[in-house]
Write a protein that holds these residues in place. Structure first.
Motif, PDB file in Angstrom:
ATOM      1  N   LYS A 139      24.806  52.449  78.078  1.00 45.88           N
ATOM      2  CA  LYS A 139      25.537  51.184  78.080  1.00 45.88           C
ATOM      3  C   LYS A 139      25.652  50.627  76.667  1.00 45.88           C
ATOM      4  O   LYS A 139      26.726  50.194  76.248  1.00 45.88           O
ATOM      5  N   ILE A 140      24.574  50.662  75.917  1.00 51.80           N
ATOM      6  CA  ILE A 140      24.597  50.138  74.549  1.00 51.80           C
ATOM      7  C   ILE A 140      25.554  50.950  73.684  1.00 51.80           C
ATOM      8  O   ILE A 140      26.345  50.385  72.928  1.00 51.80           O
ATOM      9  N   LEU A 143      24.719  41.839  73.059  1.00 50.35           N
ATOM     10  CA  LEU A 143      25.597  42.280  74.140  1.00 50.35           C
ATOM     11  C   LEU A 143      24.790  42.560  75.392  1.00 50.35           C
ATOM     12  O   LEU A 143      23.619  42.925  75.320  1.00 50.35           O
ATOM     13  N   ALA A 144      25.421  42.404  76.543  1.00 55.25           N
ATOM     14  CA  ALA A 144      24.790  42.693  77.830  1.00 55.25           C
ATOM     15  C   ALA A 144      25.903  43.029  78.823  1.00 55.25           C
ATOM     16  O   ALA A 144      26.990  43.418  78.428  1.00 55.25           O
ATOM     17  N   GLU A 167      31.749  47.989  83.039  1.00 51.07           N
ATOM     18  CA  GLU A 167      32.987  47.401  83.568  1.00 51.07           C
ATOM     19  C   GLU A 167      33.152  45.942  83.153  1.00 51.07           C
ATOM     20  O   GLU A 167      34.267  45.452  83.040  1.00 51.07           O
ATOM     21  N   ARG A 168      32.043  45.247  82.968  1.00 48.36           N
ATOM     22  CA  ARG A 168      32.090  43.814  82.631  1.00 48.36           C
ATOM     23  C   ARG A 168      31.079  43.490  81.533  1.00 48.36           C
ATOM     24  O   ARG A 168      30.054  42.855  81.791  1.00 48.36           O
ATOM     25  N   PRO A 169      31.401  43.888  80.295  1.00 45.93           N
ATOM     26  CA  PRO A 169      30.478  43.599  79.198  1.00 45.93           C
ATOM     27  C   PRO A 169      30.472  42.101  78.877  1.00 45.93           C
ATOM     28  O   PRO A 169      31.461  41.404  79.095  1.00 45.93           O
ATOM     29  N   THR A 170      29.342  41.635  78.371  1.00 48.72           N
ATOM     30  CA  THR A 170      29.206  40.234  77.980  1.00 48.72           C
ATOM     31  C   THR A 170      28.637  40.142  76.571  1.00 48.72           C
ATOM     32  O   THR A 170      28.041  41.092  76.068  1.00 48.72           O
ATOM     33  N   VAL A 182      28.759  35.388  77.985  1.00 46.76           N
ATOM     34  CA  VAL A 182      30.115  35.171  78.481  1.00 46.76           C
ATOM     35  C   VAL A 182      30.855  36.505  78.445  1.00 46.76           C
ATOM     36  O   VAL A 182      30.449  37.427  77.740  1.00 46.76           O
ATOM     37  N   ALA A 183      31.932  36.598  79.196  1.00 45.24           N
ATOM     38  CA  ALA A 183      32.716  37.837  79.247  1.00 45.24           C
ATOM     39  C   ALA A 183      33.176  38.233  77.845  1.00 45.24           C
ATOM     40  O   ALA A 183      33.677  37.394  77.086  1.00 45.24           O
TER      41      ALA A 183
END
Length: 167
Positions: free
Chosen positions: A9-10, A31-32, A36-39, A49-50
């Motif tokens: 993911k990272i 980042l987190a 499909e929906r990184p924040t 936030v998105a």
């Protein structure tokens, strides 16, 4: 297994944001989210936030203002709700003075968006309500700042983004 998924993911998020190089200093991005929906962490709203191209610009620009230009984070706000007539709008960022009066409006666009007259018209609509001293428009690659001169009904483009003490 969890560790492998986290590394994957990272690396995905790093690859995605690497495509969004900006004309702003880098900072320690948090980042987190999911693939499909990184924040991204917003230090002003104190939450994730998105992550969109525009949000990438906003977060870098806010860090630039705070870390480089000396703007107090406590006087900045993101996604400020405005109501003009029956229409709800959102100013991307607003800088307030010590009495919490709006002083500056900042409008962000994604890096691929060209900063046209339409973008400036958008920020001027917000300014009809807030009546600030400074307006900034940025797509992360180009940044324009102007100082309002209400007495002579005009504005002056500045050479760069002023430091907080210069406002």
């Amino acid at each position: 297994m969890f560790y492998f998924c986290l590394i994957k993911k990272i690396s995905y998020l790093c690859a995605m944001t690497n495509d969004l190089k900006l004309n702003l200093p880098s900072y320690d991005v948090r980042l987190a989210g999911t693939r499909e929906r990184p924040t991204i962490f917003d230090m002003l709203r104190r939450r994730y936030v998105a992550l969109t191209p525009e949000e990438w610009v906003r977060q870098h620009f806010v860090h630039f203002l705070v870390d480089v230009k000396g703007y107090p984070a406590t006087l900045l706000a993101n996604e400020v709700r405005l109501q003009i007539g029956g229409k709800l709008l959102r100013a991307d960022s607003v800088l307030y003075d010590n009495r919490l009066r709006p002083r500056m409006i900042i409008e962000y666009k994604a890096p691929q968006i060209v900063l046209t007259q339409r973008v400036f018209d958008q920020i001027m609509v917000y300014n009809m309500l807030l009546h600030v001293d400074y307006l900034i428009v940025s797509n992360g690659l180009e940044h324009y700042c102007c100082r309002m001169d209400y007495e002579h009904e005009r504005y002056e483009f500045l050479q760069g983004i002023p430091n907080y003490e210069e406002l």
